[in-house]
Each structure stands twice: as structure tokens, then as C-alpha cells.
Design an enzyme around this catalytic site. Structure first.
Site, short mmCIF file in Angstrom:
data_model
loop_
_atom_site.label_atom_id
_atom_site.label_comp_id
_atom_site.label_asym_id
_atom_site.label_seq_id
_atom_site.Cartn_x
_atom_site.Cartn_y
_atom_site.Cartn_z
N THR A 47 14.08 23.76 -9.14
CA THR A 47 13.55 22.62 -9.49
C THR A 47 13.92 21.48 -8.40
OG1 THR A 47 14.32 23.16 -11.66
CG2 THR A 47 13.25 21.06 -11.66
N TYR A 110 6.81 23.98 -21.74
CA TYR A 110 5.62 23.13 -22.10
C TYR A 110 5.14 23.99 -23.39
CZ TYR A 110 1.33 20.83 -22.47
OH TYR A 110 0.16 20.03 -22.96
N TYR A 136 17.05 31.34 -15.69
CA TYR A 136 17.42 30.06 -15.65
C TYR A 136 17.35 29.20 -17.11
CZ TYR A 136 17.58 25.19 -13.83
OH TYR A 136 17.76 23.79 -13.52
N ARG A 141 14.65 20.55 -19.52
CA ARG A 141 13.58 20.41 -18.55
C ARG A 141 12.47 21.12 -19.47
NH1 ARG A 141 13.76 18.23 -13.56
NH2 ARG A 141 15.74 17.98 -12.63
N LYS A 165 21.77 31.20 -15.10
CA LYS A 165 22.21 29.96 -14.50
C LYS A 165 22.03 29.10 -15.98
CE LYS A 165 20.87 25.64 -12.12
NZ LYS A 165 19.90 25.19 -11.12
N ILE A 207 25.34 26.56 -9.41
CA ILE A 207 24.04 26.52 -8.64
C ILE A 207 24.13 24.91 -8.57
CG2 ILE A 207 21.70 26.41 -8.20
CD1 ILE A 207 21.97 29.43 -9.26
#
Length: 293
Positions: A47, A110, A136, A141, A165, A207
Site C-alpha cells: 500500500t 470493497y 495481509y 483499509r 502481516k 513491515i
């Protein structure tokens, strides 16, 4: 599969832009800065790298460039993800993955799939490649959480799903994963400010966005925590806490680019819909950096 084990500090690499496109001169300068700063690996096109605003050609070119410049000095994780499973699988198959040590793939965003849909999505990805895969999870998000049971089942069912992650910010969830996970699953912090507490519970590193800006200090903190020297790690954690918070105050990677422009590493250019931080936040970042130096 490579023997890379995701230990230590990974950098969520920012992409420098100029008026022509990707600013490769600044990118090379930045790669040298973080590698000399002692980071352990690079995450490319996560991202923080703004991949949604890049063309296929730009992605191909930046992958080629980073592989060439890094030249085996540190491992590279490549971000390939999305909310159309078929397209993600096609992208994995059509990308030159030589010199790439693992893939980072985000929970579908989404479209809000169910846990079964999320499982099937990552199953298709796992079956499409023999590369190591890092799940992830960043519900802030994506609007979907990958539940601990789903993460654990994926790691049990597919030997190339080797890490997650975790950027849910939910310590209860993170502890559940650490408590119940199979041996082959590593848990990596996806939140800079939670990295030290998460390592104390069994995570193997982070990360990081902030490691773009203060690689030496940040990787020193992570190394201390991994060695069990939590007094030293805690000291650096609180030294860096204001910076970690400020970098996200006006969105990421806007904060990191503001900091890196102050340090003279790259221009503060972003692609819409991302914009530069406010003058107030930039001033704050500048003050924090001068105190740290």
C-alpha cells in the site's frame, strides 16, 4: 521456496515520483539509505508504494529496477493482491518472480466477502504459485477482517502460506493467532507502534512505514526486542512514538514522503487521490526529525 524467514525489519517501500513518472534516481538513493540503515528486507508495491496509481508497465519496470539495484543484498517481498481473485492469479502468473522471495497479498477489499470467500480467494492464490505467501490483514483499509480461524486454516492447508502481516490493531486477535497458530506460520506486525509489544508476545518482526525514514534507529529497536532486550527497545520505542504517530496523521505514505523530502531523499510528490500533508503536519514532522538527529 526460498529459506527467507521474515525475521526483523521489513520496509514498506515508498515510491518516489517526479513530473515524468517514477523517479528512479531518488529510488536508488532511497534503497541505499535503507539498506545501509540495516533493514532486513524490502516490501515492494505494498500500500505504501501507491501501486493502485501505477500502470502495468510502471509496475513491471519498478520490479525490474529494484531487483537489479538490491542485487541480493536483502530479500524482496512483492505485493500482489486485489478483490478480483482471477486477476490476482493472472498477475502472479504473468509477473517475473525470479529474485522475489515471497508475495504479500491483501484481504479482498470493497466487495466484503465472507470468511469462506476469503479462504477460497487465498486458496486460489496459494495454488497458483510455489512462492511463499504472506497474508495481509488490514481491516481499516479493506473493511473485512481475516478472522484468526481463517488465518490458521489457510496456514494448515497450504504449506506456502507461511506468514500473516497483522495490522488489525486488535491485540486480542493477535494473541489468539499466536496462541493457536501452527509452527509454520509467522506473525509479522503491520503497525509500527505495536511492533515491540507484538514481538514480546511472539511476533518475529514488522513491515514498517517509519523504517523508510529512520531505518537505523527503527531496525535497532526491532533487533533489541527480538534479542529480548526490552528495556532498550522500549526506550527507542518512546523516542520514535511521536514520529510514528505524525507519519500517519495526514495519511500514509503522505507522512513518509514529507519526512523523506525533509531529509533530501526524494520529492514530496504523490498521485491523486493522495495529497501532501498539511503545512502544520509537515512542520511537526520536521521538528520531530530535528530532535531525533
Amino acid at each position: 521456496m526460498s529459506n527467507f524467514n521474515f525475521y526483523g525489519t521489513g520496509v514498506a517501500l515508498v515510491t518516489p515520483f517526479d513530473n515524468q513518472g517514477i523517479d528512479y534516481k531518488s529510488l536508488e538513493k532511497h534503497l541505499n539509505y535503507i539498506i545501509e540503515g540495516g533493514i532486513d528486507y524490502i516490501t515492494l508495491l505494498g500500500t505504501t508504494g501507491e501501486p493502485p496509481t501505477m500502470s502495468k508497465e510502471e509496475k513491471k519496470e519498478i520490479i525490474r529496477f529494484v531487483k537489479e539495484k538490491v542485487n541480493g543484498k536483502v530479500p524482496i517481498i512483492l505485493g500482489i493482491g486485489g478483490n478480483d481473485t482471477f486477476s490476482v492469479v493472472e498477475e502472479i502468473k504473468s509477473t517475473d518472480l525470479n529474485g522475489i522471495d515471497a508475495l504479500l497479498s491483501i484481504c479482498p477489499f470493497y466487495t466484503k466477502p465472507s470468511q469462506r470467500g476469503i479462504y477460497e480467494h487465498f486458496k486460489a492464490i496459494a495454488l497458483s504459485t510455489d512462492k511463499k505467501i504472506v497474508l495481509y490483514n488490514v481491516p481499516g483499509r479493506t473493511s473485512r477482517n481475516i478472522e484468526p480461524d481463517t488465518i490458521i486454516k489457510l496456514a494448515e492447508d497450504f504449506k506456502n502460506i507461511v506468514a500473516v502481516k497483522e495490522a488489525s490493531g486488535n491485540m486480542q486477535q493477535i494473541m489468539t493467532i499466536l496462541q493457536k497458530k501452527p509452527k509454520n506460520l509467522a506473525v509479522i506486525s503491520g503497525d509500527d507502534s505495536l511492533a515491540v509489544p507484538m514481538i514480546s508476545l511472539g511476533c518475529i518482526g514488522v513491515i514498517s512505514v517509519a523504517a523508510n525514514v529512520v531505518p537505523k534507529k527503527f531496525s535497532g529497536m526491532i533487533n533489541a526486542a527480538l534479542k529480548g532486550d526490552f528495556l532498550s527497545a522500549q526506550k527507542t520505542h518512546f523516542e520514535l512514538l511521536d514520529l510514528m504517530n505524525a507519519l500517519f496523521e495526514d495519511g500514509s505514505p503522505s507522512g513518509a514522503k514529507a519526512a523523506l523530502s525533509i531529509l533530501g531523499i526524494m520529492q514530496e510528490k504523490l498521485r491523486l487521490p493522495l495529497v501532501e500533508v498539511s503545512p502544520k503536519v509537515k512542520e511537526k514532522i520536521k521538528n520531530i526529525l530535528s530532535k531525533l538527529n
